[in-house]
Design an enzyme around this catalytic site. Sequence first.
Site, PDB file in Angstrom:
ATOM      1  N   ASP A  97       0.787  -0.919  -0.146  1.00 18.50           N
ATOM      2  CA  ASP A  97      -0.251   0.209  -0.265  1.00 18.50           C
ATOM      3  C   ASP A  97       0.988   1.230   0.464  1.00 18.50           C
ATOM      4  OD1 ASP A  97      -2.378   1.503   0.238  1.00 18.50           O
ATOM      5  OD2 ASP A  97      -2.789   0.214   1.278  1.00 18.50           O
ATOM      6  N   ASP A 204      -2.688   4.623  -2.736  1.00 14.64           N
ATOM      7  CA  ASP A 204      -3.517   5.514  -1.505  1.00 14.64           C
ATOM      8  C   ASP A 204      -4.286   6.481  -2.168  1.00 14.64           C
ATOM      9  OD1 ASP A 204      -5.792   4.784   0.362  1.00 14.64           O
ATOM     10  OD2 ASP A 204      -4.521   7.118   1.319  1.00 14.64           O
ATOM     11  N   GLU A 260      -6.682   4.037  -5.878  1.00 16.24           N
ATOM     12  CA  GLU A 260      -7.383   4.533  -5.793  1.00 16.24           C
ATOM     13  C   GLU A 260      -7.560   6.202  -6.131  1.00 16.24           C
ATOM     14  OE1 GLU A 260      -9.995   4.972  -0.933  1.00 16.24           O
ATOM     15  OE2 GLU A 260      -7.522   5.574  -1.262  1.00 16.24           O
ATOM     16  N   HIS A 336     -11.445  -3.172   3.252  1.00 18.59           N
ATOM     17  CA  HIS A 336     -10.878  -2.206   4.383  1.00 18.59           C
ATOM     18  C   HIS A 336     -12.326  -1.739   4.537  1.00 18.59           C
ATOM     19  CE1 HIS A 336      -8.423   0.248   2.329  1.00 18.59           C
ATOM     20  NE2 HIS A 336      -8.513   0.933   3.426  1.00 18.59           N
ATOM     21  N   ASP A 337     -12.204  -0.298   3.646  1.00 16.95           N
ATOM     22  CA  ASP A 337     -13.217   0.915   4.002  1.00 16.95           C
ATOM     23  C   ASP A 337     -14.711   0.495   4.257  1.00 16.95           C
ATOM     24  OD1 ASP A 337     -11.313   2.364   5.026  1.00 16.95           O
ATOM     25  OD2 ASP A 337     -10.874   2.871   2.395  1.00 16.95           O
TER      26      ASP A 337
END
Length: 568
Positions: A97, A204, A260, A336-337
Amino acid sequence: MADFWKKSVVYQIYPKSFKDSNNDGIGDLRGIIEKLDYLQELGVDIIWLNPVYASPQADNGYDISDYFSIYPPFGTLDDMKQLLQESHRRGIKVMMDLVVNHTSDEHIWFKESRKSRDNPYRDFYIWRDARGYDDNRKPIPPNNWGSFFSGSAWEWDENTKQFYLHLFSKNQPDLNWENDLVRRKIYDMMNWWMQMGVDGWRIDTCNLYSKHTAFLDFPSWDGEKYVISPMYARGPRIHEFLREMNREVFSLYDCVTVGEAPFTTAEEAILYTAPEEHKLNMIFTFEHMEIDSAPGSMNGKWDIAKLNLPRLKKVFEKWQKTLYKKGWNSLYWNNHDQPRIVSRWGDDGQYRVKSAKMLACILHLMQGTPFIYQGEEIGMTNCRYNLEDYNDIEIHNAYREIVLEQKTMTHDEFMEAVHKKGRDNARTPFQWDDSENAGFSSARPWLKVNPRYKEINAEKDRKSPDSIYYWYQKLIRLRKEMEIITEGDFNLLFPDDEDIFAYMRTFEDERLIVVGNFSGKTREIELDGQLDGYEILLKNYDERLSISNKIAVKPWEVFALYRGAKIA
């Protein structure tokens, strides 16, 4: 191998919740190493690790204090090197990440930056004067930009008498990407990891790097004091920055990249993912994840609407058609979100297994690279905790703002929304077996285990040949075997039907029809055209399925019909 990611399936690991090897209640890198055989058996090609870097954990690792060190409860750099070696030995690639829109406020760069206005690191971050002072001599932020985690995106620093920008938590100050030295240090760090053996990056908030440097107010909707705007994602230099990142890092390796990219349209996605753009392999879109947010909501994601299936289908259709032969899709229901999909849009009660299989099949047989979030492959569900049992900063900030300050929701209304869409639904410890703490740890876990672990766990699923786990295993295998899944075009069927999600894939002489029922009632459908020569590729009911133009689709049923060359 060029474009290996088109045939790959990615498995996302949230390290804190995956497996605890030393029984301190926190998952770690050695715990992941212990479970690599499980992932190899499942058949995944790539694992994506949520941040494992040194961090104060203000936002569960997305606030990085040292990009070259590992968060001590997760292990050491030697553990990371072993994870890379053991993964590669099993034919599994590892994706890290990349969090470089912001750092932790405990990063040495920011500690230096806030010492004085003339510090050499001052320009590593975004500092601005107050636009004025209120009647109480309290400084007013430079503009009305809102943080994704509630409140203003600006935090006052009393020492240097300026505000710094943080699009997320105040503990996550935004880096100044206009500074050439900042970018150089980021690329050097990425190359350091790639030379260690990392195979790619999940990037991210990759489209937020370039800010509109005039820092003007965003138009306010309904008179909000602080505004979260799509303008965050349309900075003037964003494509320049990503192309530079590709040139300085990605192009030097055979790697996979996924960005993302909030607020991005399907048409804009081509600019990020088209091969001739030399930026990214694919992006994560958010459009399908916003279908159940109430329009014009004053409480953001916490005002929840019923799933509008025709709208969901049309979003998928748009992305499938727009990127076909131009870019590449990522495919996901969970991360995870996001809450657990079987609780969000399936039936996590009587039809948990059926609906989990239906949702998986609908997604995995589209064009794109599928992402499986840990526990999705065994049908893990949402949890219902009390407020104090949740760890997520987003939940607690929103509660303070919405319930205590604005009073636009009651406590009970907000908690019901958290039970449906809170991020900690995805972050509960992985359910390995029915022993204490679901086999995650013998110590008290950092976040409560979902109480359904005795019913839902990996050990139980792997003992049942008809389980969700083996359904995912088959979907992964089919992607590798069938060209139509990766290369075929997409045509939506029954676009306005409120229960049935169906589509046809076409590639040369091959045809693939996928039909799923998003409801707990039987629905009769009529398929147009000749069905001669079709075979049943997949179905989630044991009962015999007769291939005909009129088919009664049972509650949460899914089936895939195939015609063409033999499967390899």
